[in-house]
Motif scaffolding. Structure first.
Motif, PDB file in Angstrom:
ATOM      1  N   ALA A   1     -23.509  13.258 -17.133  1.00 59.76           N
ATOM      2  CA  ALA A   1     -23.876  13.454 -18.236  1.00 59.76           C
ATOM      3  C   ALA A   1     -24.254  13.508 -19.514  1.00 59.76           C
ATOM      4  O   ALA A   1     -25.342  14.095 -20.500  1.00 59.76           O
ATOM      5  CB  ALA A   1     -22.411  13.841 -18.903  1.00 59.76           C
ATOM      6  N   GLU A   2     -24.736  12.296 -19.273  1.00 59.19           N
ATOM      7  CA  GLU A   2     -26.090  11.035 -20.123  1.00 59.19           C
ATOM      8  C   GLU A   2     -27.164  11.807 -19.616  1.00 59.19           C
ATOM      9  O   GLU A   2     -27.998  12.214 -20.734  1.00 59.19           O
ATOM     10  CB  GLU A   2     -26.165   9.598 -19.523  1.00 59.19           C
ATOM     11  N   ASP A   3     -27.420  12.247 -18.654  1.00 57.14           N
ATOM     12  CA  ASP A   3     -28.874  12.479 -17.936  1.00 57.14           C
ATOM     13  C   ASP A   3     -29.273  13.930 -18.329  1.00 57.14           C
ATOM     14  O   ASP A   3     -29.678  13.797 -18.976  1.00 57.14           O
ATOM     15  CB  ASP A   3     -29.184  12.953 -16.661  1.00 57.14           C
TER      16      ASP A   3
ATOM     17  N   ARG B   1     -29.527  13.636 -22.778  1.00 58.29           N
ATOM     18  CA  ARG B   1     -31.380  12.092 -22.700  1.00 58.29           C
ATOM     19  C   ARG B   1     -32.176  14.023 -22.172  1.00 58.29           C
ATOM     20  O   ARG B   1     -32.935  13.990 -22.826  1.00 58.29           O
ATOM     21  CB  ARG B   1     -31.945  11.387 -21.766  1.00 58.29           C
ATOM     22  N   MET B   2     -31.970  14.454 -21.394  1.00 64.28           N
ATOM     23  CA  MET B   2     -32.974  15.486 -20.550  1.00 64.28           C
ATOM     24  C   MET B   2     -32.776  16.669 -22.462  1.00 64.28           C
ATOM     25  O   MET B   2     -33.767  17.573 -23.089  1.00 64.28           O
ATOM     26  CB  MET B   2     -32.331  16.619 -19.794  1.00 64.28           C
TER      27      MET B   2
ATOM     28  N   SER C   1     -27.662  10.670 -31.241  1.00 60.71           N
ATOM     29  CA  SER C   1     -26.874  11.795 -30.704  1.00 60.71           C
ATOM     30  C   SER C   1     -25.524  11.282 -30.290  1.00 60.71           C
ATOM     31  O   SER C   1     -25.631   9.897 -29.968  1.00 60.71           O
ATOM     32  CB  SER C   1     -27.285  12.178 -28.888  1.00 60.71           C
ATOM     33  N   ASP C   2     -24.554  11.117 -31.120  1.00 60.92           N
ATOM     34  CA  ASP C   2     -23.354   9.928 -30.961  1.00 60.92           C
ATOM     35  C   ASP C   2     -22.517  10.581 -29.948  1.00 60.92           C
ATOM     36  O   ASP C   2     -22.410   8.975 -28.866  1.00 60.92           O
ATOM     37  CB  ASP C   2     -22.107  11.371 -32.256  1.00 60.92           C
ATOM     38  N   ALA C   3     -22.438  12.292 -29.114  1.00 64.13           N
ATOM     39  CA  ALA C   3     -22.404  12.211 -28.347  1.00 64.13           C
ATOM     40  C   ALA C   3     -22.909  11.264 -26.917  1.00 64.13           C
ATOM     41  O   ALA C   3     -21.704  10.798 -25.827  1.00 64.13           O
ATOM     42  CB  ALA C   3     -22.227  13.620 -27.186  1.00 64.13           C
ATOM     43  N   ARG C   4     -24.009  10.569 -26.781  1.00 66.50           N
ATOM     44  CA  ARG C   4     -24.833  10.421 -25.999  1.00 66.50           C
ATOM     45  C   ARG C   4     -24.686   8.830 -26.345  1.00 66.50           C
ATOM     46  O   ARG C   4     -23.867   7.974 -24.836  1.00 66.50           O
ATOM     47  CB  ARG C   4     -26.593   9.478 -26.175  1.00 66.50           C
ATOM     48  N   ARG C   5     -23.938   8.138 -27.225  1.00 69.83           N
ATOM     49  CA  ARG C   5     -23.126   7.060 -27.119  1.00 69.83           C
ATOM     50  C   ARG C   5     -21.871   6.831 -27.226  1.00 69.83           C
ATOM     51  O   ARG C   5     -21.615   6.025 -26.123  1.00 69.83           O
ATOM     52  CB  ARG C   5     -23.727   6.943 -29.221  1.00 69.83           C
TER      53      ARG C   5
END
Length: 308
Positions: free
Chosen positions: A229-231, A234-235, A247-251
């Motif tokens: 999910a992180e990858d 990031r893309m 991005s709150d989701a990435r955090r």
């Protein structure tokens, strides 16, 4: 990419993994539930339904009701039939983006939902049929979709739901209460052979839980799914900052993944319920953050009347 297309692709990924995960959980518990006395069967059915995030409204809730709610109810997006139907509907909305192979596989799967007996034996077969069909959907997506933004939204939905469903699967693994062995739980996740090759002579509940939770190479482990999910995030948003993330989701996903990877535990099994609750909460929060960032356009598109 239009936000409605991105949203449909995200939810196709989520619903396919939800159907797959629900089929795995139901399959591994069905035989045990069928052999319990009626009173224990009712309480165990209610407990299993609660793990899936649904509360029964009746004290008479039994195995037949569980099968309806988890397998066959087309109006319930948490059931197998409901998830597959919702995935097909989202593919219809994004028909100009999904490949013909993916659409045809989803459409054929949807038409096959009504061809199954709804008793215990029929549900066993239905669960195995679901695993085959979801594997075909993933294969069609993997081999016929360009690895662009549309692919990343699909993978983002798949990986978040996969982490959530593995967490729910592990939440049912109280072996003393349920009588389930960790061998069954590994088979439920399709992890038994990979676990044996990885651990070799090391067996036991601790090692199995560690494998399904923390293994970086097994596709259904929670750490692997969160990394995936992180990858994808990031893309989709490759911008770099010296401090923090846009991005709150990435955090949220990154914090959940790093906590699991770097957390030292003397008794992983004892802490398992706490970890599973944290993972499910992180997946829910990340999904909300993704919706706010990429999909929510109601305010932007709202009609504004003229001011006289």
């Amino acid at each position: 990419m239009l936000s409605r297309i991105a949203e449909s692709l995200f939810w196709i990924g989520r619903y396919i993994e939800r159907a797959d995960g629900t089929a795995r959980i139901l399959d591994v518990h069905l035989e045990r539930l069928n052999q319990l006395p009626l009173a224990e069967q009712r309480s165990a059915s209610q407990e299993l339904l609660a793990v899936m995030g649904v509360r029964s409204e009746s004290d008479d809730f039994d195995l037949a009701d569980l099968l309806h709610h988890m397998a066959y109810d087309p109006t319930n997006a948490a059931s197998i039939a409901g998830s597959l139907g919702a995935a097909r509907e989202n593919a219809r909305r994004a028909r100009e983006t999904v490949s013909s192979a993916l659409w045809e596989t989803l459409n054929t799967t949807w038409y096959g939902l009504s061809q199954h007996r709804k008793d215990v034996v029929g549900t066993f077969r239905f669960c195995h049929w679901t695993l085959e069909r979801t594997a075909m959907v993933r294969g069609a997506a993997d081999t016929t979709m360009s690895k662009d933004e549309s692919w990343n939204f699909l993978m983002l939905g798949r990986s978040l739901e996969k982490a959530d469903m593995t967490a729910r699967m592990l939440s049912t693994a109280d072996t003393q209460a349920s009588g389930l062995s960790w061998v069954n739980m590994l088979r439920c996740a399709g992890a038994y052979e990979s676990f044996l090759r990885t651990q070799r002579t090391a067996f036991g509940e601790k090692y199995a839980a560690e494998f399904l939770l923390l293994d970086r190479l097994f596709p259904r482990s929670i750490v692997y799914s969160l990394s995936e999910a992180e990858d994808s995030l990031r893309m989709l948003d490759p911008s770099h900052r010296r401090v923090g993330f846009h991005s709150d989701a990435r955090r949220i996903v990154g914090q959940a993944r790093s906590f699991l990877e770097f957390h030292q535990s003397e008794d992983l099994l004892q802490e398992l319920p706490e970890h599973m609750e944290r993972v499910q909460k992180a997946c829910s929060q990340a999904s909300d953050a993704i919706s706010r960032k990429y999909f929510s356009r109601a305010e932007d598109n709202a009609w504004v009347g003229e001011i006289s």
